[in-house]
Write a protein that holds these residues in place. Structure first.
Motif, PDB file in Angstrom:
ATOM      1  N   PHE A   1       9.570  -1.536 -11.882  1.00  0.00           N
ATOM      2  CA  PHE A   1       8.230  -1.491 -12.606  1.00  0.00           C
ATOM      3  C   PHE A   1       7.369  -2.672 -12.891  1.00  0.00           C
ATOM      4  O   PHE A   1       6.917  -2.407 -13.596  1.00  0.00           O
ATOM      5  N   SER A   2       7.412  -4.082 -12.295  1.00  0.00           N
ATOM      6  CA  SER A   2       6.774  -4.889 -12.251  1.00  0.00           C
ATOM      7  C   SER A   2       5.733  -5.153 -12.100  1.00  0.00           C
ATOM      8  O   SER A   2       5.516  -5.281 -10.211  1.00  0.00           O
ATOM      9  N   PRO A   3       4.437  -4.606 -12.463  1.00  0.00           N
ATOM     10  CA  PRO A   3       3.171  -5.317 -11.621  1.00  0.00           C
ATOM     11  C   PRO A   3       3.249  -6.291 -10.512  1.00  0.00           C
ATOM     12  O   PRO A   3       2.222  -6.964  -9.963  1.00  0.00           O
ATOM     13  N   GLU A   4       3.667  -7.321 -11.962  1.00  0.00           N
ATOM     14  CA  GLU A   4       3.302  -8.740 -11.275  1.00  0.00           C
ATOM     15  C   GLU A   4       4.269  -8.921  -9.941  1.00  0.00           C
ATOM     16  O   GLU A   4       4.128  -9.973  -9.309  1.00  0.00           O
ATOM     17  N   PHE A   5       5.544  -8.373 -10.003  1.00  0.00           N
ATOM     18  CA  PHE A   5       6.274  -9.072  -9.014  1.00  0.00           C
ATOM     19  C   PHE A   5       5.877  -8.396  -7.978  1.00  0.00           C
ATOM     20  O   PHE A   5       6.086  -8.446  -6.572  1.00  0.00           O
ATOM     21  N   VAL A   6       4.986  -6.819  -7.623  1.00  0.00           N
ATOM     22  CA  VAL A   6       4.932  -6.416  -6.383  1.00  0.00           C
ATOM     23  C   VAL A   6       3.505  -7.129  -6.176  1.00  0.00           C
ATOM     24  O   VAL A   6       3.680  -7.039  -4.724  1.00  0.00           O
ATOM     25  N   GLU A   7       2.934  -8.279  -6.832  1.00  0.00           N
ATOM     26  CA  GLU A   7       1.538  -8.191  -6.836  1.00  0.00           C
ATOM     27  C   GLU A   7       2.109  -9.567  -5.766  1.00  0.00           C
ATOM     28  O   GLU A   7       1.069  -9.501  -5.082  1.00  0.00           O
ATOM     29  N   GLN A   8       2.999 -10.009  -5.966  1.00  0.00           N
ATOM     30  CA  GLN A   8       3.969 -10.901  -5.434  1.00  0.00           C
ATOM     31  C   GLN A   8       4.563 -10.284  -3.966  1.00  0.00           C
ATOM     32  O   GLN A   8       4.290 -10.833  -2.773  1.00  0.00           O
ATOM     33  N   LEU A   9       4.849  -9.241  -3.403  1.00  0.00           N
ATOM     34  CA  LEU A   9       5.667  -8.637  -3.162  1.00  0.00           C
ATOM     35  C   LEU A   9       3.709  -8.638  -1.927  1.00  0.00           C
ATOM     36  O   LEU A   9       3.935  -8.391  -0.593  1.00  0.00           O
ATOM     37  N   ARG A  10       2.777  -7.931  -2.704  1.00  0.00           N
ATOM     38  CA  ARG A  10       1.688  -7.703  -1.654  1.00  0.00           C
ATOM     39  C   ARG A  10       0.429  -8.747  -0.941  1.00  0.00           C
ATOM     40  O   ARG A  10       0.386  -8.712   0.303  1.00  0.00           O
ATOM     41  N   TYR A  11       0.778 -10.105  -1.323  1.00  0.00           N
ATOM     42  CA  TYR A  11       0.507 -10.893  -1.366  1.00  0.00           C
ATOM     43  C   TYR A  11       1.566 -11.813  -0.214  1.00  0.00           C
ATOM     44  O   TYR A  11       0.861 -12.100   1.102  1.00  0.00           O
ATOM     45  N   LYS A  12       2.858 -11.998  -0.250  1.00  0.00           N
ATOM     46  CA  LYS A  12       3.318 -11.938   0.992  1.00  0.00           C
ATOM     47  C   LYS A  12       2.956 -10.868   2.305  1.00  0.00           C
ATOM     48  O   LYS A  12       3.916 -11.556   3.547  1.00  0.00           O
ATOM     49  N   ALA A  13       3.463  -9.945   1.925  1.00  0.00           N
ATOM     50  CA  ALA A  13       3.487  -8.713   2.784  1.00  0.00           C
ATOM     51  C   ALA A  13       2.191  -9.086   3.410  1.00  0.00           C
ATOM     52  O   ALA A  13       1.831  -9.147   5.207  1.00  0.00           O
ATOM     53  N   GLU A  14       0.694  -9.610   3.448  1.00  0.00           N
ATOM     54  CA  GLU A  14      -0.145 -10.133   3.937  1.00  0.00           C
ATOM     55  C   GLU A  14      -0.025 -11.012   4.576  1.00  0.00           C
ATOM     56  O   GLU A  14      -0.923 -10.971   5.195  1.00  0.00           O
ATOM     57  N   SER A  15       0.317 -12.054   3.859  1.00  0.00           N
ATOM     58  CA  SER A  15       0.400 -13.306   5.127  1.00  0.00           C
ATOM     59  C   SER A  15       1.370 -13.432   6.075  1.00  0.00           C
ATOM     60  O   SER A  15       1.252 -14.104   6.840  1.00  0.00           O
ATOM     61  N   HIS A  16       2.302 -11.947   6.092  1.00  0.00           N
ATOM     62  CA  HIS A  16       3.472 -12.049   7.149  1.00  0.00           C
ATOM     63  C   HIS A  16       2.490 -11.068   8.573  1.00  0.00           C
ATOM     64  O   HIS A  16       3.424 -11.145   8.721  1.00  0.00           O
ATOM     65  N   GLY A  17       1.607 -10.423   7.957  1.00  0.00           N
ATOM     66  CA  GLY A  17       0.936  -9.453   8.646  1.00  0.00           C
ATOM     67  C   GLY A  17       1.965  -8.061   8.831  1.00  0.00           C
ATOM     68  O   GLY A  17       1.863  -7.259   9.415  1.00  0.00           O
ATOM     69  N   LEU A  18       2.278  -7.746   7.426  1.00  0.00           N
ATOM     70  CA  LEU A  18       3.328  -6.893   7.240  1.00  0.00           C
ATOM     71  C   LEU A  18       2.377  -5.333   6.878  1.00  0.00           C
ATOM     72  O   LEU A  18       3.338  -4.541   6.386  1.00  0.00           O
ATOM     73  N   SER A  19       1.038  -5.901   5.761  1.00  0.00           N
ATOM     74  CA  SER A  19       0.790  -5.348   5.228  1.00  0.00           C
ATOM     75  C   SER A  19       0.246  -3.559   5.662  1.00  0.00           C
ATOM     76  O   SER A  19       0.577  -2.047   4.360  1.00  0.00           O
ATOM     77  N   ASN A  20       0.468  -3.599   6.881  1.00  0.00           N
ATOM     78  CA  ASN A  20      -0.086  -1.851   7.359  1.00  0.00           C
ATOM     79  C   ASN A  20       1.520  -1.027   7.276  1.00  0.00           C
ATOM     80  O   ASN A  20       1.455   0.250   7.383  1.00  0.00           O
ATOM     81  N   ARG A  21       3.008  -2.103   6.917  1.00  0.00           N
ATOM     82  CA  ARG A  21       3.823  -0.634   7.367  1.00  0.00           C
ATOM     83  C   ARG A  21       4.125  -1.233   6.018  1.00  0.00           C
ATOM     84  O   ARG A  21       5.696   0.201   4.954  1.00  0.00           O
ATOM     85  N   ILE A  22       4.401  -2.140   4.756  1.00  0.00           N
ATOM     86  CA  ILE A  22       4.191  -1.498   3.433  1.00  0.00           C
ATOM     87  C   ILE A  22       3.870  -0.840   2.403  1.00  0.00           C
ATOM     88  O   ILE A  22       2.098  -1.007   2.365  1.00  0.00           O
ATOM     89  N   SER A  23       3.557  -0.016   1.580  1.00  0.00           N
ATOM     90  CA  SER A  23       3.018  -0.066   0.719  1.00  0.00           C
ATOM     91  C   SER A  23       3.429   0.278  -0.581  1.00  0.00           C
ATOM     92  O   SER A  23       5.258  -0.056  -0.734  1.00  0.00           O
TER      93      SER A  23
END
Ligand code: SAH
Length: 271
Positions: free
Chosen positions: A90-112
Motif C-alpha cells: 500500500f506504499s506507492p513509494e516502496f512500489v516505485e522503488q521496486l519498479r525501478y529495481k525490476a527495470e534495472s534487473h531486466g525483470l519488469s516483464n515478469r513483475i506487475s
C-alpha cells in the motif's frame, strides 16, 4: 520487535491512528524506502522456502507477493521462478522503488505492481498458484489474512508466509506484556499451524528465520542509515523520535531474541 515505527513491527495504519501525524508516515517512508528490505528476512531463506514449497523453474505460475515493500523477495522470486508476479503494497513509494529495481534487473516483464491494501485485494477467485508474503501479514492479522487470501489460490495452490512467532514455550513477563499490546496474535508455531489447518490448508513446512535475517540483513543496515536520515530531516524532533523508537525495538530484539523470531509457514490449499 517493537511498536516502534518499524514497518514490520506495527501496522502502519495503527501507527498513524496512534500518532495521527501524516508527517510521521512521510518520515517512515523516507527512512525505509532506500533499504533493501523493510523487515527481517534473507535471500537464502527465501530460496529455502522456494525449495520447501517444491517450486521449480519449470511450469509457468502466477504468484502474488503481498506486502512486498521495495521488493527483496519479489526480485528473487522473479529470478528463481518461471512466474508472473503481482507485487502488492500500500506504499506507492516502496512500489516505485521496486519498479525501478525490476527495470534495472531486466525483470519488469515478469513483475506487475499494485498499490493496494492487503485486506481489499482485487483478485479473482482461484487466480494464483502461489501467495507469498514476507513480514507483512501481521498488518491484517495472520488468521484473517490466511482466511481471506485462500479464495485467491487455485485448489492445491501454495501459501508461503512469514509471521512473528514465539520460539520458546514461556517467556519473561516484560516481553509477553509488550507483545500482548503490540500484536496479541503472536503465538507459537503449533498455534499458527493449527490456524492453517482450521482454515483449509495442509501445512507442508515451517522454519525459523535465523538471527542474521534480523541483525545483518535488517537492523544493522537500518542503523547505518540513521545519520543520513537525520541529516536529510534536519535533525527534527520527529525524526529523532523515530530513530529512538527504532533503536528501542532493536535493543528489545537483542535482549530477547531467544524468545521470538519470524516463522516461515508453507501450506497447501486443500481442494
Ligand atoms: N516484504 C517486504 C516488506 C515487509 S514490511 C520485506 O520483507 O522486506 C511490511 C510491508 O507491508 C511494508 O512494505 C508496508 O508498506 C506493507 N503494508 C503495511 N500495511 C499494509 C496493508 N494494509 N496492505 C498492503 N501492504 C501493507
Amino acid at each position: 520487535m517493537l511498536p516502534a515505527n518499524g514497518f514490520h513491527s506495527v501496522c502502519l495504519r495503527e501507527q498513524l491512528a496512534r500518532v495521527y501525524l501524516v508527517d510521521d508516515y512521510t518520515l517512515l517512508i523516507d527512512l525505509h524506502k532506500r533499504a533493501e528490505r523493510q523487515g527481517p528476512g534473507g535471500s537464502a531463506e527465501t530460496r529455502r522456502a522456494i525449495e520447501l514449497a517444491g517450486l521449480g523453474n519449470s511450469d509457468p505460475i502466477k504468484l502474488a507477493d503481498i506486502g512486498c515493500g521495495t521488493g527483496a523477495s519479489t526480485l528473487l522470486l522473479a529470478q528463481s521462478l518461471n512466474a508472473r508476479i503481482t507485487a502488492v503494497d500500500f506504499s506507492p513509494e516502496f512500489v516505485e522503488q521496486l519498479r525501478y529495481k525490476a527495470e534495472s534487473h531486466g525483470l519488469s516483464n515478469r513483475i506487475s505492481t499494485l498499490v493496494c491494501s492487503m485486506d481489499n485485494l482485487p483478485f479473482d477467485n482461484e487466480e494464483y498458484d502461489v501467495i507469498w508474503s514476507e513480514g507483512a501479514i501481521y498488518n491484517m492479522g495472520f488468521k484473517k489474512g490466511v482466511e481471506a487470501w485462500k479464495r485467491f489460490l487455485k485448489p492445491r495452490g501454495l501459501l508461503v508466509v512469514s509471521e512473528i512467532t514465539w520460539i520458546t514455550h514461556s517467556r519473561p513477563p516484560e516481553l509477553q506484556q509488550y507483545w500482548d499490546t503490540e500484536y496479541p496474535e503472536i503465538d507459537t508455531a503449533s498455534a499458527k499451524i493449527g490456524i492453517l489447518e482450521n482454515s483449509g490448508y495442509s501445512p507442508i513446512a515451517y522454519f525459523v528465520l535465523p538471527e542474521c535475517c534480523w541483525l545483518d540483513n535488517y537492523y544493522r543496515p537500518l542503523q547505518s542509515s540513521f545519520p543520513d536520515f537525520l541529516r536529510r530531516q534536519g535533525y527534527s524532533q520527529e525524526s529523532q523520535a523515530i530513530v529512538a523508537s527504532e533503536e528501542k525495538e532493536i535493543a528489545l530484539y537483542e535482549r530477547y531474541k531467544s524468545h521470538y523470531s519470524y516463522g516461515v509457514y508453507i501450506a497447501r490449499k486443500l481442494d
